[in-house]
Design a protein around this motif. Structure first.
Motif, mmCIF file in Angstrom:
data_model
loop_
_atom_site.group_PDB
_atom_site.id
_atom_site.type_symbol
_atom_site.label_atom_id
_atom_site.label_comp_id
_atom_site.label_asym_id
_atom_site.label_seq_id
_atom_site.Cartn_x
_atom_site.Cartn_y
_atom_site.Cartn_z
ATOM 1 N N VAL A 222 120.320 59.925 8.055
ATOM 2 C CA VAL A 222 121.311 59.389 7.114
ATOM 3 C C VAL A 222 121.214 57.869 7.157
ATOM 4 O O VAL A 222 121.180 57.279 8.238
ATOM 5 C CB VAL A 222 122.737 59.848 7.477
ATOM 6 N N THR A 223 121.169 57.251 5.981
ATOM 7 C CA THR A 223 121.069 55.797 5.886
ATOM 8 C C THR A 223 122.253 55.233 5.116
ATOM 9 O O THR A 223 122.539 55.691 3.999
ATOM 10 C CB THR A 223 119.763 55.378 5.181
ATOM 11 N N ILE A 224 122.936 54.273 5.695
ATOM 12 C CA ILE A 224 124.028 53.601 4.997
ATOM 13 C C ILE A 224 123.423 52.670 3.948
ATOM 14 O O ILE A 224 122.574 51.834 4.273
ATOM 15 C CB ILE A 224 124.913 52.795 5.973
ATOM 16 N N GLY B 111 131.704 50.220 10.852
ATOM 17 C CA GLY B 111 131.514 50.643 12.230
ATOM 18 C C GLY B 111 130.504 51.752 12.424
ATOM 19 O O GLY B 111 130.338 52.266 13.534
ATOM 20 N N VAL B 112 129.808 52.142 11.340
ATOM 21 C CA VAL B 112 128.807 53.209 11.407
ATOM 22 C C VAL B 112 127.418 52.566 11.513
ATOM 23 O O VAL B 112 127.137 51.594 10.805
ATOM 24 C CB VAL B 112 128.883 54.107 10.151
ATOM 25 N N PRO B 113 126.526 53.084 12.366
ATOM 26 C CA PRO B 113 125.168 52.523 12.441
ATOM 27 C C PRO B 113 124.481 52.540 11.077
ATOM 28 O O PRO B 113 124.779 53.400 10.233
ATOM 29 C CB PRO B 113 124.462 53.463 13.424
ATOM 30 N N GLY C 209 129.434 60.575 16.980
ATOM 31 C CA GLY C 209 130.218 59.388 16.664
ATOM 32 C C GLY C 209 130.171 58.953 15.212
ATOM 33 O O GLY C 209 131.224 58.678 14.615
ATOM 34 N N PRO C 210 128.989 58.847 14.586
ATOM 35 C CA PRO C 210 128.940 58.387 13.196
ATOM 36 C C PRO C 210 129.752 59.258 12.230
ATOM 37 O O PRO C 210 130.467 58.743 11.374
ATOM 38 C CB PRO C 210 127.449 58.436 12.865
ATOM 39 N N LEU D 131 134.647 60.039 8.998
ATOM 40 C CA LEU D 131 135.801 60.867 8.640
ATOM 41 C C LEU D 131 137.106 60.101 8.811
ATOM 42 O O LEU D 131 137.970 60.113 7.922
ATOM 43 C CB LEU D 131 135.820 62.139 9.497
ATOM 44 N N ARG D 132 137.272 59.411 9.923
ATOM 45 C CA ARG D 132 138.496 58.642 10.158
ATOM 46 C C ARG D 132 138.627 57.512 9.122
ATOM 47 O O ARG D 132 139.708 57.288 8.571
ATOM 48 C CB ARG D 132 138.500 58.085 11.583
#
Length: 245
Positions: free
Chosen positions: A151-153, A162-164, A228-229, A234-235
Motif C-alpha cells: 500500500v502506498t500513500i 502518521g502512516v508510513p 499499526g498502519p 482507521l482511527r
C-alpha cells in the motif's frame, strides 16, 4: 454535639468535592468527548465478530477516542442514527428496510460522518444501486487471491497522517473502481499486487456534497486489523469523519 460537628464536616467535604470537580472541568475546557460510533457488521466471507466487533472496537476505543457500539442486526440501525457522530459500515449483509436506507442517506445529507470498510465497498446490493453510486462512488466486483501486497500513500491528508509512506500486508486486494457517474472520490492510498502492474484505490475520500465519507478497502483478517498502519488509518478516518481533524 459530636453529631453536629460530624454533619458540619461532612457538608464541608461535600462542598470541597463539588468545587474541586468544577475546577477540574474548567481546567480542561478543550477536552474532547469520545466520538460516538455505530459499527455495523455481519454477512458472509469475513469473521465480523473477531475483526470488527472485537479488534476494531478495541482500536477505536483506545485512549478514549471513541465510544463504539457494534451491531450485526440491520434493523437496529435506524433508531440509533440520531445519537451517533459516525456510522461505520463493514457489513455485506443486506440492509433491506426502505426506511433505514432513507435514514442513512438523510444521515449523510445532514453532514454526518461515514466510514465504509472492506466488505461494504463491494457491489453487494443490486436492488440498492444508490448506495454505491452516491455514498461509495463506485465499488468492487472482484479481488486478488488473498496474499501480500504493498500500500502506498499518494496524498497527504488527515486520514493518512502518521502512516508510513508505504507498507506491506496480507489481504484481499480489492479491484475498486470509481463510477464515472457516481460521487467523485479522492484517492489517498493505492494498492499494487506483487503479481500485477494494476493499481487500485485502497484508502479514499468520497467527495459527498455534505457528508464526510472515508472508504477503506483493507480489512480481511488479522494481517490488516492488527497492524499499526491500518489501525492509524482507521482511527484517523473516524476522527476526520466526525469533524475532529
Amino acid at each position: 454535639m459530636k453529631r453536629s460537628i460530624l454533619k458540619i464536616i461532612a457538608a464541608f467535604l461535600a462542598v470541597l468535592i463539588i468545587t474541586g470537580n468544577s475546577i477540574m472541568a474548567e481546567s480542561n475546557p478543550g477536552e474532547k468527548k469520545a466520538i460516538r460510533v455505530l459499527l455495523v457488521g455481519g454477512g458472509a466471507s469475513h469473521d465480523f465478530d473477531r475483526w470488527y466487533k472485537q479488534e476494531d472496537v478495541q482500536t477505536l476505543q483506545k485512549g478514549g477516542l471513541a465510544s463504539v457500539e457494534y451491531t450485526d442486526n440491520p434493523t437496529t440501525i435506524l433508531p440509533k442514527l440520531n445519537d451517533i457522530d459516525v456510522l461505520y459500515l463493514s457489513n455485506n449483509q443486506p440492509i433491506a428496510d426502505k426506511a433505514t436506507r432513507e435514514a442513512i442517506f438523510a444521515f449523510a445529507d445532514a453532514g454526518k460522518g461515514l466510514v465504509l470498510a472492506h466488505p461494504a465497498l463491494w457491489y453487494n446490493w443490486a436492488d440498492w444501486p444508490e448506495y454505491n453510486l452516491k455514498l461509495v462512488g463506485g465499488g468492487s466486483k472482484g479481488h486478488d487471491k488473498y496474499g501480500p501486497f504493498e500500500v502506498t500513500i499518494t496524498r497527504k491528508h488527515p486520514v493518512t497522517g502518521g502512516v508510513p509512506s508505504s507498507f506491506q500486508l496480507d489481504d484481499e486486494l480489492y479491484y475498486f473502481k470509481p463510477d464515472p457517474a457516481g460521487t467523485p472520490i479522492e484517492v489517498l492510498a493505492t494498492a499494487k499486487a506483487e503479481s500485477s502492474d494494476k493499481v487500485f484505490p485502497s484508502v479514499f475520500i468520497v467527495k459527498h456534497p455534505k457528508a464526510k465519507i472515508v472508504g477503506i478497502a483493507l480489512g480481511h483478517d488479522a494481517k490488516s486489523h492488527t497492524i499499526g498502519p491500518y489501525q492509524t488509518i482507521l482511527r484517523n478516518a473516524v476522527e476526520w469523519a466526525a469533524g475532529n481533524k
